[in-house]
Design a protein around this motif. Sequence first.
Motif, PDB file in Angstrom:
ATOM      1  N   ASP A  27       0.829  -1.208   0.000  1.00 35.83           N
ATOM      2  CA  ASP A  27       0.000   0.000   0.000  1.00 35.83           C
ATOM      3  C   ASP A  27       0.864   1.259   0.000  1.00 35.83           C
ATOM      4  OD1 ASP A  27      -2.319  -1.510  -0.036  1.00 35.83           O
ATOM      5  OD2 ASP A  27      -2.662  -1.346   2.130  1.00 35.83           O
ATOM      6  N   ALA A  31       1.058   3.968  -2.979  1.00 36.12           N
ATOM      7  CA  ALA A  31       0.841   5.395  -2.723  1.00 36.12           C
ATOM      8  C   ALA A  31       1.995   6.223  -3.298  1.00 36.12           C
ATOM      9  CB  ALA A  31       0.681   5.649  -1.226  1.00 36.12           C
ATOM     10  N   MET A  34       1.526   6.450  -6.999  1.00 36.94           N
ATOM     11  CA  MET A  34       0.505   7.450  -7.311  1.00 36.94           C
ATOM     12  C   MET A  34       1.086   8.859  -7.218  1.00 36.94           C
ATOM     13  SD  MET A  34      -2.879   5.879  -5.482  1.00 36.94           S
ATOM     14  CE  MET A  34      -3.920   7.247  -5.979  1.00 36.94           C
ATOM     15  N   GLU A  38       1.316  11.644 -10.132  1.00 41.11           N
ATOM     16  CA  GLU A  38       0.772  13.001  -9.939  1.00 41.11           C
ATOM     17  C   GLU A  38       1.800  14.057 -10.325  1.00 41.11           C
ATOM     18  OE1 GLU A  38      -0.316  12.905  -5.816  1.00 41.11           O
ATOM     19  OE2 GLU A  38      -2.068  11.642  -6.205  1.00 41.11           O
ATOM     20  N   TYR A  62      -3.664   5.499 -13.158  1.00 41.49           N
ATOM     21  CA  TYR A  62      -3.768   6.107 -11.830  1.00 41.49           C
ATOM     22  C   TYR A  62      -4.907   5.467 -11.017  1.00 41.49           C
ATOM     23  CZ  TYR A  62      -3.951   9.822  -8.317  1.00 41.49           C
ATOM     24  OH  TYR A  62      -3.941  10.531  -7.140  1.00 41.49           O
ATOM     25  N   ARG A  63      -6.045   5.289 -11.647  1.00 44.44           N
ATOM     26  CA  ARG A  63      -7.189   4.681 -10.950  1.00 44.44           C
ATOM     27  C   ARG A  63      -6.941   3.207 -10.644  1.00 44.44           C
ATOM     28  NH1 ARG A  63     -10.542   8.237 -14.197  1.00 44.44           N
ATOM     29  NH2 ARG A  63     -11.331   9.817 -12.782  1.00 44.44           N
ATOM     30  N   SER A  66      -4.763   3.119  -7.652  1.00 42.29           N
ATOM     31  CA  SER A  66      -5.549   3.507  -6.477  1.00 42.29           C
ATOM     32  C   SER A  66      -6.439   2.357  -5.990  1.00 42.29           C
ATOM     33  CB  SER A  66      -6.405   4.730  -6.815  1.00 42.29           C
ATOM     34  OG  SER A  66      -7.205   5.095  -5.722  1.00 42.29           O
ATOM     35  N   GLU A  67      -7.076   1.688  -6.926  1.00 45.16           N
ATOM     36  CA  GLU A  67      -7.979   0.588  -6.562  1.00 45.16           C
ATOM     37  C   GLU A  67      -7.238  -0.639  -6.032  1.00 45.16           C
ATOM     38  OE1 GLU A  67     -10.260   0.049 -10.122  1.00 45.16           O
ATOM     39  OE2 GLU A  67     -11.341   1.944  -9.827  1.00 45.16           O
ATOM     40  N   ARG A  69      -4.908  -0.548  -3.862  1.00 44.94           N
ATOM     41  CA  ARG A  69      -4.557  -0.350  -2.445  1.00 44.94           C
ATOM     42  C   ARG A  69      -5.641  -0.920  -1.556  1.00 44.94           C
ATOM     43  NH1 ARG A  69      -3.682   5.628  -1.278  1.00 44.94           N
ATOM     44  NH2 ARG A  69      -5.598   5.742  -2.440  1.00 44.94           N
TER      45      ARG A  69
END
Length: 71
Positions: A27, A31, A34, A38, A62-63, A66-67, A69
């Motif tokens: 995780d 992060a 991500m 960004e 990116y999504r 995120s998903e 995690r």
Amino acid sequence: MTAGEMLMFTKRFKNILSSKTPQSIKDARLANLMSDLERAYNIPMLRNENFEKQNPFVMQLYRTVSEARDI
């Protein structure tokens, strides 16, 4: 996003998912990935439809990150 950049970030993502580290470490690494996305692509903090239309591959990756995690 160039094909080379996409490949680099995608390999990094797959590497994180396939590692045998605890989920909490995965995780944290996700992060960080991500955050790198960004910074590299100036992804806005708030949802911006114009940005998403102009950068569909960036936003898809990116999504997906995120998903992945477990938060």
